[in-house]
Design a protein around this motif. Structure first.
Motif, PDB file in Angstrom:
ATOM      1  N   ILE A  12       0.810  -1.215   0.000  1.00  0.00           N
ATOM      2  CA  ILE A  12       0.000   0.000   0.000  1.00  0.00           C
ATOM      3  C   ILE A  12       0.848   1.271   0.000  1.00  0.00           C
ATOM      4  CG2 ILE A  12      -0.193   0.095   2.522  1.00  0.00           C
ATOM      5  CD1 ILE A  12      -3.109   0.961   2.145  1.00  0.00           C
ATOM      6  N   GLU A  13       2.063   1.214   0.548  1.00  0.00           N
ATOM      7  CA  GLU A  13       2.905   2.421   0.609  1.00  0.00           C
ATOM      8  C   GLU A  13       3.362   2.877  -0.775  1.00  0.00           C
ATOM      9  OE1 GLU A  13       4.084  -0.238   4.163  1.00  0.00           O
ATOM     10  OE2 GLU A  13       3.577  -0.459   2.050  1.00  0.00           O
ATOM     11  N   LEU A  14       3.455   1.950  -1.716  1.00  0.00           N
ATOM     12  CA  LEU A  14       3.988   2.269  -3.029  1.00  0.00           C
ATOM     13  C   LEU A  14       2.923   2.903  -3.911  1.00  0.00           C
ATOM     14  CD1 LEU A  14       6.094  -0.929  -3.846  1.00  0.00           C
ATOM     15  CD2 LEU A  14       6.785   1.141  -2.622  1.00  0.00           C
ATOM     16  N   LEU A  15       3.315   3.920  -4.650  1.00  0.00           N
ATOM     17  CA  LEU A  15       2.424   4.495  -5.642  1.00  0.00           C
ATOM     18  C   LEU A  15       2.222   3.493  -6.788  1.00  0.00           C
ATOM     19  CD1 LEU A  15       3.756   8.149  -5.648  1.00  0.00           C
ATOM     20  CD2 LEU A  15       1.537   7.344  -4.775  1.00  0.00           C
ATOM     21  N   PRO A  16       1.170   3.661  -7.588  1.00  0.00           N
ATOM     22  CA  PRO A  16       0.800   2.609  -8.541  1.00  0.00           C
ATOM     23  C   PRO A  16       1.921   2.107  -9.444  1.00  0.00           C
ATOM     24  CG  PRO A  16      -0.977   4.185  -8.379  1.00  0.00           C
ATOM     25  CD  PRO A  16       0.149   4.740  -7.557  1.00  0.00           C
ATOM     26  N   ASP A  17       2.726   2.986 -10.015  1.00  0.00           N
ATOM     27  CA  ASP A  17       3.758   2.523 -10.945  1.00  0.00           C
ATOM     28  C   ASP A  17       4.823   1.692 -10.233  1.00  0.00           C
ATOM     29  OD1 ASP A  17       2.304   3.917 -12.766  1.00  0.00           O
ATOM     30  OD2 ASP A  17       3.850   5.387 -13.263  1.00  0.00           O
ATOM     31  N   ASP A  18       5.244   2.148  -9.052  1.00  0.00           N
ATOM     32  CA  ASP A  18       6.238   1.381  -8.295  1.00  0.00           C
ATOM     33  C   ASP A  18       5.651   0.068  -7.805  1.00  0.00           C
ATOM     34  OD1 ASP A  18       8.266   3.243  -8.608  1.00  0.00           O
ATOM     35  OD2 ASP A  18       7.688   4.368  -6.818  1.00  0.00           O
ATOM     36  N   ALA A  38      -6.463   2.756  -6.841  1.00  0.00           N
ATOM     37  CA  ALA A  38      -7.405   3.347  -7.790  1.00  0.00           C
ATOM     38  C   ALA A  38      -7.584   4.834  -7.521  1.00  0.00           C
ATOM     39  CB  ALA A  38      -8.743   2.614  -7.721  1.00  0.00           C
ATOM     40  N   HIS A  39      -7.671   5.219  -6.251  1.00  0.00           N
ATOM     41  CA  HIS A  39      -7.741   6.647  -5.910  1.00  0.00           C
ATOM     42  C   HIS A  39      -6.519   7.389  -6.460  1.00  0.00           C
ATOM     43  CE1 HIS A  39     -11.253   7.364  -3.378  1.00  0.00           C
ATOM     44  NE2 HIS A  39     -11.023   6.254  -2.700  1.00  0.00           N
ATOM     45  N   ASP A  40      -5.344   6.779  -6.339  1.00  0.00           N
ATOM     46  CA  ASP A  40      -4.127   7.411  -6.858  1.00  0.00           C
ATOM     47  C   ASP A  40      -4.235   7.650  -8.364  1.00  0.00           C
ATOM     48  OD1 ASP A  40      -2.776   7.430  -4.393  1.00  0.00           O
ATOM     49  OD2 ASP A  40      -1.919   5.434  -4.728  1.00  0.00           O
ATOM     50  N   ILE A  41      -4.726   6.658  -9.087  1.00  0.00           N
ATOM     51  CA  ILE A  41      -4.814   6.770 -10.547  1.00  0.00           C
ATOM     52  C   ILE A  41      -5.837   7.826 -10.948  1.00  0.00           C
ATOM     53  CG2 ILE A  41      -5.326   5.510 -12.679  1.00  0.00           C
ATOM     54  CD1 ILE A  41      -4.381   2.956 -11.162  1.00  0.00           C
ATOM     55  N   LEU A  42      -6.935   7.918 -10.195  1.00  0.00           N
ATOM     56  CA  LEU A  42      -7.960   8.908 -10.518  1.00  0.00           C
ATOM     57  C   LEU A  42      -7.440  10.340 -10.399  1.00  0.00           C
ATOM     58  CD1 LEU A  42     -11.092   7.303  -8.839  1.00  0.00           C
ATOM     59  CD2 LEU A  42     -10.873   7.914 -11.262  1.00  0.00           C
ATOM     60  N   LYS A  43      -6.389  10.551  -9.625  1.00  0.00           N
ATOM     61  CA  LYS A  43      -5.805  11.894  -9.501  1.00  0.00           C
ATOM     62  C   LYS A  43      -5.079  12.330 -10.774  1.00  0.00           C
ATOM     63  CE  LYS A  43      -4.720  11.497  -4.552  1.00  0.00           C
ATOM     64  NZ  LYS A  43      -3.592  11.495  -3.583  1.00  0.00           N
ATOM     65  N   ARG A  44      -4.822  11.389 -11.661  1.00  0.00           N
ATOM     66  CA  ARG A  44      -3.970  11.683 -12.820  1.00  0.00           C
ATOM     67  C   ARG A  44      -4.711  12.366 -13.967  1.00  0.00           C
ATOM     68  NH1 ARG A  44      -0.407   6.025 -13.215  1.00  0.00           N
ATOM     69  NH2 ARG A  44       0.696   6.300 -11.222  1.00  0.00           N
ATOM     70  N   GLY A  45      -6.013  12.458 -13.876  1.00  0.00           N
ATOM     71  CA  GLY A  45      -6.767  13.088 -14.957  1.00  0.00           C
ATOM     72  C   GLY A  45      -8.086  12.394 -15.187  1.00  0.00           C
ATOM     73  N   LYS A  46      -8.632  12.547 -16.359  1.00  0.00           N
ATOM     74  CA  LYS A  46      -9.927  11.941 -16.670  1.00  0.00           C
ATOM     75  C   LYS A  46      -9.829  10.419 -16.532  1.00  0.00           C
ATOM     76  CE  LYS A  46     -11.546  15.654 -19.670  1.00  0.00           C
ATOM     77  NZ  LYS A  46     -12.033  16.040 -21.023  1.00  0.00           N
ATOM     78  N   PRO A  47     -10.852   9.802 -15.960  1.00  0.00           N
ATOM     79  CA  PRO A  47     -10.761   8.367 -15.637  1.00  0.00           C
ATOM     80  C   PRO A  47     -10.390   7.476 -16.815  1.00  0.00           C
ATOM     81  CG  PRO A  47     -12.675   9.334 -14.579  1.00  0.00           C
ATOM     82  CD  PRO A  47     -12.117  10.392 -15.474  1.00  0.00           C
ATOM     83  N   ALA A  48     -11.014   7.680 -17.969  1.00  0.00           N
ATOM     84  CA  ALA A  48     -10.749   6.798 -19.099  1.00  0.00           C
ATOM     85  C   ALA A  48      -9.306   6.925 -19.575  1.00  0.00           C
ATOM     86  CB  ALA A  48     -11.724   7.090 -20.240  1.00  0.00           C
ATOM     87  N   ALA A  49      -8.816   8.148 -19.673  1.00  0.00           N
ATOM     88  CA  ALA A  49      -7.443   8.369 -20.145  1.00  0.00           C
ATOM     89  C   ALA A  49      -6.429   7.860 -19.127  1.00  0.00           C
ATOM     90  CB  ALA A  49      -7.224   9.852 -20.427  1.00  0.00           C
ATOM     91  N   ALA A  50      -6.647   8.165 -17.857  1.00  0.00           N
ATOM     92  CA  ALA A  50      -5.723   7.708 -16.810  1.00  0.00           C
ATOM     93  C   ALA A  50      -5.710   6.187 -16.739  1.00  0.00           C
ATOM     94  CB  ALA A  50      -6.125   8.299 -15.468  1.00  0.00           C
ATOM     95  N   GLY A  51      -6.870   5.571 -16.887  1.00  0.00           N
ATOM     96  CA  GLY A  51      -6.953   4.120 -16.856  1.00  0.00           C
ATOM     97  C   GLY A  51      -6.229   3.458 -18.012  1.00  0.00           C
ATOM     98  N   GLU A 110     -15.777   4.058 -15.291  1.00  0.00           N
ATOM     99  CA  GLU A 110     -14.985   4.438 -16.463  1.00  0.00           C
ATOM    100  C   GLU A 110     -13.519   4.071 -16.270  1.00  0.00           C
ATOM    101  OE1 GLU A 110     -15.634   8.565 -17.214  1.00  0.00           O
ATOM    102  OE2 GLU A 110     -17.727   8.297 -17.802  1.00  0.00           O
ATOM    103  N   LEU A 111     -12.991   4.317 -15.085  1.00  0.00           N
ATOM    104  CA  LEU A 111     -11.601   3.963 -14.793  1.00  0.00           C
ATOM    105  C   LEU A 111     -11.393   2.458 -14.907  1.00  0.00           C
ATOM    106  CD1 LEU A 111      -8.772   4.851 -13.629  1.00  0.00           C
ATOM    107  CD2 LEU A 111      -9.696   4.178 -11.400  1.00  0.00           C
ATOM    108  N   PHE A 112     -12.242   1.679 -14.262  1.00  0.00           N
ATOM    109  CA  PHE A 112     -12.074   0.229 -14.252  1.00  0.00           C
ATOM    110  C   PHE A 112     -12.204  -0.348 -15.653  1.00  0.00           C
ATOM    111  CE2 PHE A 112     -12.894  -1.270  -9.606  1.00  0.00           C
ATOM    112  CZ  PHE A 112     -11.924  -0.401  -9.161  1.00  0.00           C
ATOM    113  N   ALA A 113     -13.155   0.145 -16.424  1.00  0.00           N
ATOM    114  CA  ALA A 113     -13.314  -0.354 -17.791  1.00  0.00           C
ATOM    115  C   ALA A 113     -12.073  -0.056 -18.623  1.00  0.00           C
ATOM    116  CB  ALA A 113     -14.559   0.268 -18.429  1.00  0.00           C
ATOM    117  N   ALA A 114     -11.491   1.129 -18.442  1.00  0.00           N
ATOM    118  CA  ALA A 114     -10.297   1.498 -19.209  1.00  0.00           C
ATOM    119  C   ALA A 114      -9.090   0.654 -18.811  1.00  0.00           C
ATOM    120  CB  ALA A 114      -9.995   2.983 -19.008  1.00  0.00           C
ATOM    121  N   ILE A 115      -8.991   0.280 -17.536  1.00  0.00           N
ATOM    122  CA  ILE A 115      -7.880  -0.558 -17.070  1.00  0.00           C
ATOM    123  C   ILE A 115      -8.020  -1.998 -17.552  1.00  0.00           C
ATOM    124  CG2 ILE A 115      -6.839  -1.535 -14.958  1.00  0.00           C
ATOM    125  CD1 ILE A 115      -7.399   1.156 -13.601  1.00  0.00           C
ATOM    126  N   GLY A 116      -9.245  -2.378 -17.916  1.00  0.00           N
ATOM    127  CA  GLY A 116      -9.491  -3.745 -18.360  1.00  0.00           C
ATOM    128  C   GLY A 116      -9.981  -4.654 -17.252  1.00  0.00           C
TER     129      GLY A 116
END
Length: 290
Positions: A12-18, A38-51, A110-116
């Motif tokens: 949990i301490e690691l950000l998504p990419d790490d 998922a909360h971390d990824i949603l901060k990156r912009g529009k859900p579909a694009a970030a996903g 939208e985020l989950f669908a974009a992530i697959g």
């Protein structure tokens, strides 16, 4: 053989990419995306694009996320998220709060669908209504309205909404989750079995699996001592009857992730946690051969 998984909140301490880099390094190819990441990824912009960006990043490292957990809290767990953070309830009684929550859920879908993600684990809410002493039929109807709305957001995306068995009234037994599914009649709504929740409430886990049948589309695999949600790995001191659980999963043709959710195992220094991380993958592989 089912795909092995450890939900991402284990690191949990690691950000998504790490987090993805570490999972890939230790040989995990599939995982359940946690609420926090998922909360971390949603901060990156529009859900579909970030996903989509996150999905590509993970794929380049050989990882995918067939399962994800919808929001448990209104914000993530980073320092900047702490102010105003509260437990999420997707079925509030107030109509304006309900509408706001559905707007939030649309972003998550939208985020989950974009992530697959194919199986989105959802708590069906209603805890505030129960705390106020509302009639359980009112709670049931509000839950049905919420789940149906979220399912409609996800329709046609390949994302199924999986209701998790919990400790709240109306969510403990498989029959109670099936009642929601049968009431709303949405084909993209199924069940997530949390073995730890069931065991701590003296619910027969193999029987739950058989009752769920083809509706069982996600798992939270955890063990406990039969009283509290200890979130331990299987085959330790816990009392979940794994030698009966595994045949039941095969019997119903379960084909989702074999996913560990074991926060009771990560309260230790990181080197020990990573050693457990490797052990957990080996354990899952052996369990799938039982």
């Amino acid at each position: 053989m089912l795909a092995t998984s450890m939900w991402t909140s284990y690191l949990i301490e690691l950000l998504p990419d790490d987090m993805v880099k570490t999972y890939a390094k230790y040989g995990w190819q599939t995982s359940e995306l946690s609420d926090e990441h998922a909360h971390d990824i949603l901060k990156r912009g529009k859900p579909a694009a970030a996903g989509k960006d996150f999905r590509r990043f993970a794929a380049d490292l050989g990882m995918s996320f067939p399962q994800g957990h919808f929001l448990l809290a209104t914000k993530g767990i980073r320092p900047e998220d702490m102010e105003g953070r509260s437990i999420a309830d997707i079925a509030p009684e107030d109509d304006s709060a309900f509408a706001a929550m559905m707007d939030t859920m649309k972003n998550w879908v939208e985020l989950f669908a974009a992530i697959g993600i194919k199986a989105g684990v959802l708590h069906c809410g209603g805890q505030a209504m129960i705390a106020k002493g509302r009639d359980m039929n009112q709670v049931f109807q509000r839950r049905c309205q919420a789940v149906a709305t979220v399912a409609d957001f996800a329709a046609g995306s390949g994302l199924n909404i999986c209701l998790e068995n919990l400790f709240m009234d109306g969510t403990r037994q498989c029959s109670e989750l099936l009642a929601i599914i049968n009431e709303i009649k949405r084909p993209n709504v199924g069940i997530c079995l949390d073995t730890g929740h069931a065991n701590a409430r003296q619910v027969d886990v193999p029987a739950f699996i058989r009752e769920a049948g083809s509706h069982l589309q996600a798992l939270h695999i955890a063990d406990n001592l039969g009283q509290n949600d200890d979130h331990m790995l299987p085959f330790g001191r816990g009392t979940v009857p794994w030698l009966k659980v595994m045949p039941a999963l095969r019997e119903v043709g379960y084909s989702g992730l074999f996913n560990f959710e074991v926060p009771g195992e990560n309260c230790c220094p990181m080197p020990i946690r990573l050693a457990k991380f490797s052990y957990a993958k080996t354990l899952a592989e052996h369990m799938l051969q039982l």
